[in-house]
Design an enzyme around this catalytic site. Structure first.
Site, PDB file in Angstrom:
ATOM      1  N   ASP A  98      10.864 -27.462 -17.501  1.00  0.00           N
ATOM      2  CA  ASP A  98      11.565 -26.885 -16.359  1.00  0.00           C
ATOM      3  C   ASP A  98      12.591 -27.912 -15.871  1.00  0.00           C
ATOM      4  O   ASP A  98      12.617 -29.059 -16.328  1.00  0.00           O
ATOM      5  CB  ASP A  98      10.576 -26.476 -15.259  1.00  0.00           C
ATOM      6  CG  ASP A  98      11.186 -25.399 -14.360  1.00  0.00           C
ATOM      7  OD1 ASP A  98      12.415 -25.173 -14.429  1.00  0.00           O
ATOM      8  OD2 ASP A  98      10.449 -24.782 -13.573  1.00  0.00           O
TER       9      ASP A  98
HETATM   10  C1  BGC Z   1      12.890 -22.865 -12.140  1.00  0.00           C
HETATM   11  C2  BGC Z   1      12.841 -22.139 -13.461  1.00  0.00           C
HETATM   12  C3  BGC Z   1      14.231 -21.832 -13.945  1.00  0.00           C
HETATM   13  C4  BGC Z   1      15.036 -23.101 -13.998  1.00  0.00           C
HETATM   14  C5  BGC Z   1      16.435 -22.893 -14.506  1.00  0.00           C
HETATM   15  C6  BGC Z   1      13.861 -24.022 -12.139  1.00  0.00           C
HETATM   16  O1  BGC Z   1      14.045 -24.522 -10.860  1.00  0.00           O
HETATM   17  O2  BGC Z   1      11.608 -23.329 -11.805  1.00  0.00           O
HETATM   18  O3  BGC Z   1      12.088 -20.968 -13.313  1.00  0.00           O
HETATM   19  O4  BGC Z   1      14.154 -21.199 -15.185  1.00  0.00           O
HETATM   20  O5  BGC Z   1      15.093 -23.656 -12.709  1.00  0.00           O
HETATM   21  O6  BGC Z   1      17.194 -22.193 -13.616  1.00  0.00           O
END
Ligand code: BGC
Length: 761
Positions: free
Chosen positions: A285
């Site tokens: 993530d």
């Molecule tokens: C989130 C993810 C997301 C990623 C990219 C993160 O802050 O937890 O779910 O896919 O950002 O946008």
């Protein structure tokens, strides 16, 4: 004879398919092998780097300069936040013309509930209990995303959550592992298909794992649970996505057993790769490698090595891999084999997407005009939205309304384009959204509508400021006080025959980084409801929300309560379809609504305890209960009303004593006894009465959504085998145990017909 021939043909087909698959795996393998032979260490590490230039990249300066130079020097494997086929084409061209080996990039995005045509938020979609519909929403999303230059979606999000304080409960499928697993698989099928077509994109199941169990419902917080709970209750949806062929997995922010998921080798390698056989790509993530430093796992070099060693392939945004892996290799902290493995998995995913055959496969600029926000997609969004609504109360048939009713339309969400799409509508277009006011005008042209805002979503300046950090979704009236807004609404109500109060949360107080410690209606909205109810006019509460709210008082006083979550682009039309009876609501809750925040976590498939609160013991001391609130929810899991009534006949079993591989057939006669056609979700729950470990009081094992014309009846049958009785035991053996079981069929978790059976080995 006929049977033998058809079995033979079937076996040949299966054999042929597996042969084809093996051949194409071999082709991929030799392609990737020979490519990797040509790659330098830097080029390999470059592939492990996923970057974002920020949202809404304009067509001019496509990316910021250092991003551009990184791309040109082969330091990037993929990007997200670049949307539009012209933009992704330009960057892909940059790779093709400037890099030595011309390895195409991934272009990802959070396509969570539709791309530009937005469907209901996932929690809402889950309430449809309609797998074909959910698969279709993912199909449409992939079609639009791929028409906009994307080949990778960071979805489905399948984190089981039993704590509505957590804002991200909106993004998942609720509290139940069985329903969540079915949805996870449906979404993967919808996005990916077999990845052979340019409108099929790679999906990414997230957030692996247990992110929905953050302590106190506070985002990014610690999780800690027993392995048994993990395996039985939280892991199944991730596994279902993997089993459905999901080509990528995203690690979560939280720790698991004291080691952050992104650096957790047990999680990523032992469980995911070895036990589950996942051969695809694992991405972190957003900066979750770097965040391990704050978790207390060491400096960037240490945590980057930890992540790679755990089995992670791609580093999202933080560039820990890019900047430290070489040094770690020199120092012997990681091996070349580990870098090669990660690089290979990324190249294989690109190969499967067909990017090596045609790097511009997803950059067809002619598609957007045809495929995005098309009439069929909008129609699908309207159907999906109406299917996600849950009718929680309908006293004296307050609903549906007549199409020439004299309506007071009240509330901050009644005429509000910004908030229809819900959280994570990254590419969603608020201007395209249909408001409730517009929907009512479209559907009931003869209705007489008087409008009043009635309340701000919140009046708390600090709360509003924090909520509106990125977009002004809560607008606070500057010229009128909350009391003046309320008084205007009361006047409007008094002049009308019925009140439709469209209240709830703004989209930005749901989703990521939007946890709430208090889950009541925000701001002055409860006072508004009370004042409207006091007029004596029937009040219909149309509730926009990204989580179950604690609404005991409001639910008690209004005439009807329709929970509409955030319905997406067609939200307003769909609300009107249901309000005026063109569509009969059929949604059922995928998550329990508590009476108050103190009951959390409150979920239907809980354990019994040694001192259960029996139905005859309410209020007894020395039982597992509270002094100030019953144990029961406000609305149970699986609950939802209809404009018609369904009657469940007696539960019938083919036998009550079974052995080994016998099949239990449980059926019930379902009758539509009301005046309109409608769909009912018939739910099958099982309770294992005695186990070597304690078992939940009930667990969903199957369901069927059945459409019946009024007056129609049908026998609904479930076939149950010992597969349905299996669970992860104390030593994590997955098996069933002989003994007595309660079989329950009903319309929600608490309204069931029950019969007991015995199953022996
Ligand atoms: C989130 C993810 C997301 C990623 C990219 C993160 O802050 O937890 O779910 O896919 O950002 O946008």
């Amino acid at each position: 004879m006929k049977n033998i021939v058809s079995t033979l043909i079937f076996s040949l087909l299966v054999f042929n398919q597996s042969l084809q698959a093996q051949l194409s795996d071999r082709k991929m393998d030799s392609f990737v092998r020979s490519l990797m032979k040509k790659m330098s260490l830097d080029e390999k590490i470059g592939q492990l780097n996923l970057i974002t230039p920020g949202w809404g990249v304009p067509t001019g300066a496509v990316v910021s300069t250092d991003v551009e130079s990184k791309i040109k020097s082969g330091k990037v494997g993929g990007m997200f936040g670049v949307i539009g086929a012209a933009n992704t084409r330009r960057i892909q061209e940059m790779v093709m013309t400037n890099t030595r080996l011309k390895i195409p990039l991934f272009f990802g995005s959070d396509v969570i509930h539709g791309h530009k045509t937005n469907f209901p938020i996932p929690l809402g979609l889950a309430c449809s209990w309609d797998m074909a519909l959910i698969e279709k929403t993912a199909r449409v999303a992939a079609t639009e995303a791929s028409a906009d230059g994307l080949n990778w979606t960071f979805s489905p999000m399948v984190d089981i959550c039993r704590d509505p304080r957590w804002g991200r409960i909106a993004e998942g499928s609720g509290e139940d592992p069985f329903l969540g697993s079915a949805i996870a698989a449906a979404m993967v099928r919808g996005y990916q298909g077999d990845m052979s077509q340019p409108d099929q994109i790679m999906s990414c199941v997230k957030h692996f794992a247990l992110y929905g169990a953050s302590e106190g419902g506070r985002d990014y917080n610690t999780t800690d649970m027993s392995r048994q709970r993990m395996y039985n209750e939280y892991l199944p949806p991730y596994k279902a996505a993997v089993d459905a062929g999901c080509a990528s997995v995203m690690t979560s922010f939280n720790e698991i057993d004291g080691i952050p998921a992104t650096g957790n080798r047990w999680l990523v390698t032992d469980l995911l790769r070895k036990q589950w056989g996942f051969a695809g790509l694992v991405v972190t993530d957003y900066t979750s490698v770097n965040e391990m430093t704050d978790h207390g796992m060491g400096d960037l070099q240490t945590v980057s090595a930890l992540a790679l060693h755990a089995g992670v392939d791609m580093d999202m945004v933080g560039e820990g891999f890019l900047t430290t892996l070489k040094k770690s290799l020199d120092e012997g902290r990681i091996s070349m084999k580990e870098i090669d493995q990660a690089c290979r998995r990324i190249l294989e995913a690109k190969y499967k997407l067909g990017l090596f055959q045609n790097p511009y496969r997803y950059c067809d600029e002619s598609r957007a005009a045809r495929d995005i926000l098309s009439a069929p997609h909008r129609a699908a969004a309207r159907t999906a939205a109406a299917s996600s609504f849950v009718l929680l109360k309908n006293q004296n048939n307050t609903l549906p309304l007549s199409k020439n009713a004299n309506i007071a339309l009240v509330g901050p969400l009644a005429d509000n384009k910004r908030n229809m799409l819900g959280t994570w509508a990254v590419s969603g277009v608020p201007e395209e959204a249909v408001t409730v006011m517009e929907g009512i005008k479209n559907v009931a042209k003869d209705a007489n509508i008087r409008y009043a805002k009635g309340a701000n979503i919140s009046d708390d300046p600090t709360f509003v400021k924090r909520a509106n950090a990125f977009a002004e979704e809560i607008t606070v009236e500057k010229d009128r006080t909350p009391q003046q807004l309320l008084e205007e609404a009361v006047r409007v109500a008094q002049a009308s025959d019925v009140v439709v109060a469209v209240l709830g949360e703004s989209a930005n107080i749901t989703g990521e980084a939007a946890s709430r410690s208090n889950i009541t209606l925000p701001g002055n909205q409860t006072a508004l409801i009370n004042a409207l109810v006091a007029t004596g006019k029937p009040v219909i509460l149309v509730l926009f929300t990204g989580r179950p709210l604690a609404l005991e008082q409001e639910a008690g006083s209004v005439g009807a309560l329709l929970n509409v979550w955030f319905g997406g682009t067609e939200a307003g039309n769909a609300v009107a379809d249901v309000l005026f009876g063109d569509v009969n609501p059929s949604g059922k809750l995928a998550v329990t609504f508590p009476r108050n925040v103190g009951q959390i976590p409150l979920y239907y498939n809980h354990k019994n305890t040694g001192r259960p609160e029996g139905p005859d013991q309410i209020g007894n001391r020395f039982r597992s209960n509270y002094l100030d609130v019953p144990n029961t929810p406000l609305f149970p899991f699986g609950f939802g009303l209809s404009y018609t009534s369904f009657e469940y006949g007696p539960l019938q079993l083919n036998k009550t004593s079974l052995t080994g591989s016998e099949i239990l057939t449980a059926s019930i006669q379902l009758s539509n006894t009301g005046n309109v056609d409608g769909s009912e979700v018939v739910q099958l729950y099982i309770r294992d009465l005695v186990g070597s470990s304690t078992r939940p009081v009930q667990a969903l094992k199957s369901f069927q959504k059945v459409f019946l014309k009024h007056g129609e009846r049908r026998t609904v049958t479930f076939n149950i085998s010992t597969e349905d009785l299996k669970y992860y035991q104390y030593d994590l053996t997955h098996d069933w145990e002989a003994g007595d079981f309660d079989i329950m069929i009903g319309s929600d978790a608490t309204t069931v017909k029950t019969a007991r059976i015995k199953w022996s080995r």
